[in-house]
Design an enzyme around this catalytic site. Structure first.
Site, PDB file in Angstrom:
ATOM      1  CG  HIS A   1      -1.720  -1.405  -7.375  1.00 57.29           C
ATOM      2  ND1 HIS A   1      -0.892  -1.786  -8.397  1.00 57.29           N
ATOM      3  CD2 HIS A   1      -1.269  -2.043  -6.282  1.00 57.29           C
ATOM      4  CE1 HIS A   1       0.017  -2.622  -7.938  1.00 57.29           C
ATOM      5  NE2 HIS A   1      -0.198  -2.803  -6.666  1.00 57.29           N
TER       6      HIS A   1
ATOM      7  CG  ASP B   1      -1.819  -1.197   1.313  1.00 57.13           C
ATOM      8  OD1 ASP B   1      -2.271  -1.667   0.264  1.00 57.13           O
ATOM      9  OD2 ASP B   1      -2.024  -1.697   2.432  1.00 57.13           O
TER      10      ASP B   1
END
Ligand code: GDP
Length: 433
Positions: A41, A13
């Protein structure tokens, strides 16, 4: 830079989607080299906001070839849903520039089922899996009972091979987990339907990638998750079942290691993690809540709140050593804009011993962070488009990050979630669409 790997240097992340979406304007091809739909994403650009789980982040550019690489574990249903989501947003996904490696693994319904059953059976040793079947799929790959995307397009072969595989899976389901068996006919029917729908996209991607290499085209290798979740070097067993580090990019994409001439480590300006396992700089209380709320730190796949903490230079230096970063891209500096003071973890204390590198997980679990404190800048960075636009204290913070992570140059800074909220430091010019 013909071949650039973009990899996560923390727990995942980090904002790799932001970086790849930004850089892909100049790319010929983007190859996702590992992972499945167990992480996402998030990309924000002129088309809107998207959570991509399987699609490479080059999909927003009509000139880019997007490859779902051999190292991936692909749930065909998720792929189709993601394609519909993109098409509904007006984006085209023609098979002429969207390629699924016929050698990539298929996440089958029994993988998803077994993921949930295994996690439940782990009890207090639960790993915080997203229950998308990725772990069991990679387990089958290593055990050589996996299905590959190409198998879906060959009905005769699939009928026979799936029967063998499902015999094994149903024995596991019924005898170990006391669960009902799955119906072979149903699973076969589903797999054949996927094969039909995906046939235009499933191909031998090797010649495509090799041709791009021969022609010295610009290729981006896009990783998922981060170095601390690497199956070999991460905080095992709280890791993913594939290799998100730069070495994994070579094997997963089918690109010789020496052809990768630029490796960008993506780091968030602080630390976040989803799932279990040690995160030495994890905070609790008010400061964690501030980072989570300002940084909108909720998982793109599960919506789970992310664990938040100060920047861990020990972990990022470790990732840099493993991956050989050419530079780092630091994202989300804007999230720290209003903090009066910041901390950077420069070492760990484990039972009185100082560690300057990541120790094995059992020791990492007892690591106490040793911090340096920094004055904040308490000014907005979101409008900054050049290094000199950043407040001096933000520059000093970034320079210290660079120093602590082995003197790596900072090539980009993210000052907001949008593609345009990107500051290029090293003078390289990227066209922004
Ligand atoms: P990835 O898997 O590495 O691409 O990261 P995620 O998408 O899971 O998480 C990164 C989150 O931060 C996403 O919501 C992005 O939109 C957001 N993001 C990325 N870069 C920046 C940045 O520079 N500033 C801010 N505020 N948000 C960013």
């Amino acid at each position: 830079m013909p071949v650039t790997a973009v990899v996560g240097a923390q727990w995942g992340d980090e904002g790799k989607g932001h970086v790849v979406d930004f850089m892909a304007s100049q790319a010929h091809m983007v190859i996702r080299f590992q992972g499945g739909d167990n992480a996402g994403h998030t990309v924000v650009n002129n088309h809107g906001k998207f959570a991509l789980h399987l699609f490479p982040c080059g999909i927003f550019y009509p000139h880019v070839h997007n490859v779902l690489g051999t190292g991936m574990a692909i749930n065909p249903q998720s792929f189709l849903e993601e394609m519909t989501m993109l098409n509904d947003a007006g984006l085209e996904t023609p098979s002429s520039r969207l390629h699924i490696s016929e050698r990539a693994q298929v996440v089958m319904p029994y993988h998803v089922l077994i993921d949930g059953l295994e996690e439940e059976a782990r009890g207090k040793h639960a790993q915080g899996t997203t229950k998308r079947g990725i772990g069991p799929c990679y387990t089958d790959k290593a055990a050589r009972v996996g299905l590959r995307m190409g198998d879906l397009t060959d009905a005769g072969h699939l009928r026979e091979y799936l029967r063998h595989v499902m015999d094994v899976k149903n024995r596991l389901l019924t005898r170990v987990y006391d669960h009902d068996p799955l119906c072979y006919d149903d699973v076969l029917e589903q797999a054949l339907a996927w094969g039909k729908q995906l046939a235009p996209y499933i191909k031998n991607t090797h010649p495509l990638v090799q041709q791009a290499l021969r022609e010295d085209k610009t290729i981006l290798l896009e990783g998922q998750l981060g170095a601390l979740r690497d199956v070999n070097w991460g905080i095992y067993p709280y890791v993913t079942s594939s290799s998100p580090i730069a070495g994994g990019a070579a094997t997963g994409a089918g690109v010789p290691p020496h052809r990768i001439n630029n490796i960008i480590g993506v780091v968030k300006a602080y630390t976040t993690a989803v799932g279990e396992g040690p995160v030495p700089t994890e905070l609790d209380g008010e400061m964690e809540r501030t980072l989570r709320e300002v940084g909108e730190e909720y998982g793109a796949t599960t919506g789970r709140p992310r664990r938040c903490g100060w920047f861990d230079a020990v972990a990022v230096r470790y990732a840099a050593e493993l991956c050989g970063f050419s530079s780092i891209a630091v994202t989300k500096i804007d999230v720290l804009d209003q903090l009066p003071t910041l901390k950077l973890c420069v070492a760990y204390d484990v039972d009185g011993t100082r560690y300057e590198t990541v120790p094995d997980t059992r020791l990492m679990a007892r690591a106490q962070p040793v911090y340096e404190e920094f004055p904040g800048w308490q000014a907005s960075t979101t409008e900054a488009r050049a290094w000199h636009d950043l407040p001096p204290n933000a520059q000093a913070y970034l320079e210290r990050i660079s120093e602590l992570t082995g003197g790596l140059p900072i090539s980009m800074v993210g000052v907001g979630p949008h593609r345009n909220d990107t500051l290029v430091v090293d003078g390289q010019h990227y066209e922004v669409a």
